[in-house]
Design a protein around this motif. Structure first.
Motif, PDB file in Angstrom:
ATOM      1  N   GLU A 182       0.809  -1.218   0.000  1.00 12.98           N
ATOM      2  CA  GLU A 182       0.000   0.000   0.000  1.00 12.98           C
ATOM      3  C   GLU A 182       0.843   1.269   0.000  1.00 12.98           C
ATOM      4  O   GLU A 182       0.378   2.335  -0.402  1.00 12.98           O
ATOM      5  CB  GLU A 182      -0.964   0.017   1.198  1.00 12.98           C
ATOM      6  N   TYR A 183       2.102   1.147   0.455  1.00  7.81           N
ATOM      7  CA  TYR A 183       2.992   2.309   0.482  1.00  7.81           C
ATOM      8  C   TYR A 183       3.977   2.321  -0.683  1.00  7.81           C
ATOM      9  O   TYR A 183       4.885   3.162  -0.722  1.00  7.81           O
ATOM     10  CB  TYR A 183       3.775   2.342   1.800  1.00  7.81           C
ATOM     11  N   ALA A 184       3.805   1.409  -1.619  1.00  6.52           N
ATOM     12  CA  ALA A 184       4.690   1.368  -2.796  1.00  6.52           C
ATOM     13  C   ALA A 184       4.195   2.372  -3.822  1.00  6.52           C
ATOM     14  O   ALA A 184       3.778   2.025  -4.923  1.00  6.52           O
ATOM     15  CB  ALA A 184       4.735  -0.041  -3.381  1.00  6.52           C
ATOM     16  N   CYS A 185       4.184   3.635  -3.429  1.00  4.40           N
ATOM     17  CA  CYS A 185       3.726   4.679  -4.332  1.00  4.40           C
ATOM     18  C   CYS A 185       4.451   5.989  -4.046  1.00  4.40           C
ATOM     19  O   CYS A 185       4.977   6.213  -2.952  1.00  4.40           O
ATOM     20  CB  CYS A 185       2.215   4.861  -4.224  1.00  4.40           C
ATOM     21  N   ILE A 186       4.487   6.828  -5.074  1.00  4.54           N
ATOM     22  CA  ILE A 186       5.161   8.123  -4.999  1.00  4.54           C
ATOM     23  C   ILE A 186       4.132   9.216  -5.247  1.00  4.54           C
ATOM     24  O   ILE A 186       3.394   9.173  -6.239  1.00  4.54           O
ATOM     25  CB  ILE A 186       6.286   8.231  -6.045  1.00  4.54           C
ATOM     26  N   SER A 230      -6.000   8.569  -1.704  1.00  4.44           N
ATOM     27  CA  SER A 230      -7.121   8.063  -0.906  1.00  4.44           C
ATOM     28  C   SER A 230      -7.922   7.024  -1.679  1.00  4.44           C
ATOM     29  O   SER A 230      -8.309   5.988  -1.132  1.00  4.44           O
ATOM     30  CB  SER A 230      -8.042   9.210  -0.475  1.00  4.44           C
ATOM     31  N   ASN A 231      -8.175   7.298  -2.956  1.00  4.33           N
ATOM     32  CA  ASN A 231      -8.909   6.348  -3.791  1.00  4.33           C
ATOM     33  C   ASN A 231      -8.119   5.059  -3.957  1.00  4.33           C
ATOM     34  O   ASN A 231      -8.681   3.952  -3.937  1.00  4.33           O
ATOM     35  CB  ASN A 231      -9.208   6.966  -5.154  1.00  4.33           C
ATOM     36  N   TYR A 232      -6.809   5.202  -4.117  1.00  6.69           N
ATOM     37  CA  TYR A 232      -5.936   4.030  -4.266  1.00  6.69           C
ATOM     38  C   TYR A 232      -5.979   3.168  -3.002  1.00  6.69           C
ATOM     39  O   TYR A 232      -6.128   1.947  -3.072  1.00  6.69           O
ATOM     40  CB  TYR A 232      -4.514   4.509  -4.550  1.00  6.69           C
ATOM     41  N   ILE A 233      -5.851   3.807  -1.844  1.00  9.48           N
ATOM     42  CA  ILE A 233      -5.865   3.082  -0.565  1.00  9.48           C
ATOM     43  C   ILE A 233      -7.225   2.416  -0.343  1.00  9.48           C
ATOM     44  O   ILE A 233      -7.304   1.267   0.144  1.00  9.48           O
ATOM     45  CB  ILE A 233      -5.538   4.037   0.603  1.00  9.48           C
ATOM     46  N   LYS A 234      -8.295   3.096  -0.707  1.00 15.01           N
ATOM     47  CA  LYS A 234      -9.638   2.539  -0.530  1.00 15.01           C
ATOM     48  C   LYS A 234      -9.798   1.249  -1.327  1.00 15.01           C
ATOM     49  O   LYS A 234     -10.266   0.228  -0.801  1.00 15.01           O
ATOM     50  CB  LYS A 234     -10.686   3.564  -0.968  1.00 15.01           C
ATOM     51  N   VAL A 235      -9.389   1.274  -2.584  1.00 11.25           N
ATOM     52  CA  VAL A 235      -9.482   0.081  -3.433  1.00 11.25           C
ATOM     53  C   VAL A 235      -8.571  -1.018  -2.902  1.00 11.25           C
ATOM     54  O   VAL A 235      -8.948  -2.194  -2.840  1.00 11.25           O
ATOM     55  CB  VAL A 235      -9.108   0.420  -4.892  1.00 11.25           C
ATOM     56  N   PHE A 236      -7.365  -0.635  -2.482  1.00 12.62           N
ATOM     57  CA  PHE A 236      -6.398  -1.600  -1.964  1.00 12.62           C
ATOM     58  C   PHE A 236      -6.948  -2.309  -0.722  1.00 12.62           C
ATOM     59  O   PHE A 236      -6.859  -3.534  -0.600  1.00 12.62           O
ATOM     60  CB  PHE A 236      -5.086  -0.887  -1.627  1.00 12.62           C
ATOM     61  N   GLN A 237      -7.521  -1.543   0.195  1.00 11.24           N
ATOM     62  CA  GLN A 237      -8.049  -2.122   1.434  1.00 11.24           C
ATOM     63  C   GLN A 237      -9.262  -3.010   1.171  1.00 11.24           C
ATOM     64  O   GLN A 237      -9.449  -4.028   1.837  1.00 11.24           O
ATOM     65  CB  GLN A 237      -8.396  -1.005   2.419  1.00 11.24           C
TER      66      GLN A 237
END
Length: 295
Positions: A106-110, A146-153
């Motif tokens: 989830e933290y593999a992003c820039i 936020s959208n990325y984290i929501k989908v990931f979770q």
């Protein structure tokens, strides 16, 4: 209005820091020490977290503003493990990609604020699975993340459903026995906890007797995915392992039905479904741990 500086070694310059002029009577080494001291002081204030995303901005001021927003304005705050100034290169992607190796995908992003992304870095990011979010407005970056984290979770939660078992205790209603043998169909009342489709149920008759898995829940002529405390419903229990289990012979209405929790299922609940359980549900988890001898 500004000036343009042409010189060698400018790729090592830090955007947003001051420029000092060396006069004829100045000591170059003293000036160098002063410049480095300023840079050290500035970077020292850019505290990072032990784990989190990478943040890159065009100038030092922009970086400070972005960190301030991510940590104080965002709910919840966004953890930042690495910071940088200027364009994003392959090395930045490689460093961020170590989160994948650590199990922190989830933290593999820039989060790139007003900076360019080198073509080689973009390609490397696609190969590693690193996400790069770019924007010229700070809150747009947060919206993307936020959208990325929501989908990931949601994806992680979906996978965890196979392991998670919600705590429940049900009481069999003896006047509502519709089928005594696989599939067992009986009326129950939820005494405590949450009964969901897919819940494995057991009774204690001398030892633990596995009844099977709940494959249907019906209440007031409606098919439901779950029911809570106090609800009466007809449930279907299917048991592939032991289809000969029979109500009235191996267990009766005097035996409560327990969900078969495990250490793995408890961990899954804590990680992905914590907010879906009440304090009483968690107390039931503790009680069921004693039933099943879970440490």
């Amino acid at each position: 209005m500004g000036i343009k500086i042409v010189a060698t070694g400018l790729e090592k310059a830090l955007a947003g820091t001051g420029i000092m002029v060396v006069g004829p009577e100045d000591d170059v080494e003293d000036i160098k020490e002063e410049v480095m001291r300023d840079i050290t002081d500035v970077m020292g204030h850019l505290e990072t977290d032990s784990r989190g995303v990478t943040v890159q901005a065009s100038t030092l001021g922009a970086l400070e503003a972005l960190l301030e927003y991510l940590r104080k304005e965002c709910k919840p705050p966004v953890p930042v493990a690495r910071v940088g100034i200027g364009p994003i290169f392959k090395k930045d992607v490689t460093q961020t990609g170590t989160n994948i190796e650590k199990g922190l995908r989830e933290y593999a992003c820039i989060l790139a604020f007003d900076v360019k992304v080198d073509a080689e870095a973009r390609q490397h990011a696609d190969e590693l699975g690193v996400r790069i979010f770019t924007a010229e407005i700070i809150y747009h970056l947060f919206d993307q993340f936020s959208n990325y984290i929501k989908v990931f979770q949601e994806e992680k939660k979906e996978k965890a459903m196979a392991t998670a078992v919600f705590p429940v205790v049900c009481k069999i209603m003896p006047q509502h026995i519709f089928n005594a043998k696989d599939p067992i169909i009986v009326g129950v009342e939820v005494s405590r906890g949450i009964l969901r489709i897919g819940t494995p149920l057991v009774v204690t008759v001398g030892g633990l007797v596995e009844l099977g898995v709940v494959t249907s829940i019906q209440s007031n002529h409606k098919e439901l995915q779950q029911v809570g405390k106090g609800t009466q419903a007809a449930i279907k229990i299917e048991c592939e392992k032991n289809p000969n289990i029979m109500f009235g012979r191996h267990f009766t209405a005097e035996h409560p039905l327990y969900s078969r929790i495990s250490r793995e299922s408890i961990d899954a609940l804590k990680s992905h479904f914590k907010d879906e359980l009440t304090n009483d549900d968690w107390r039931l988890v503790i009680d069921l741990k004693k039933v099943f001898g879970i440490v």
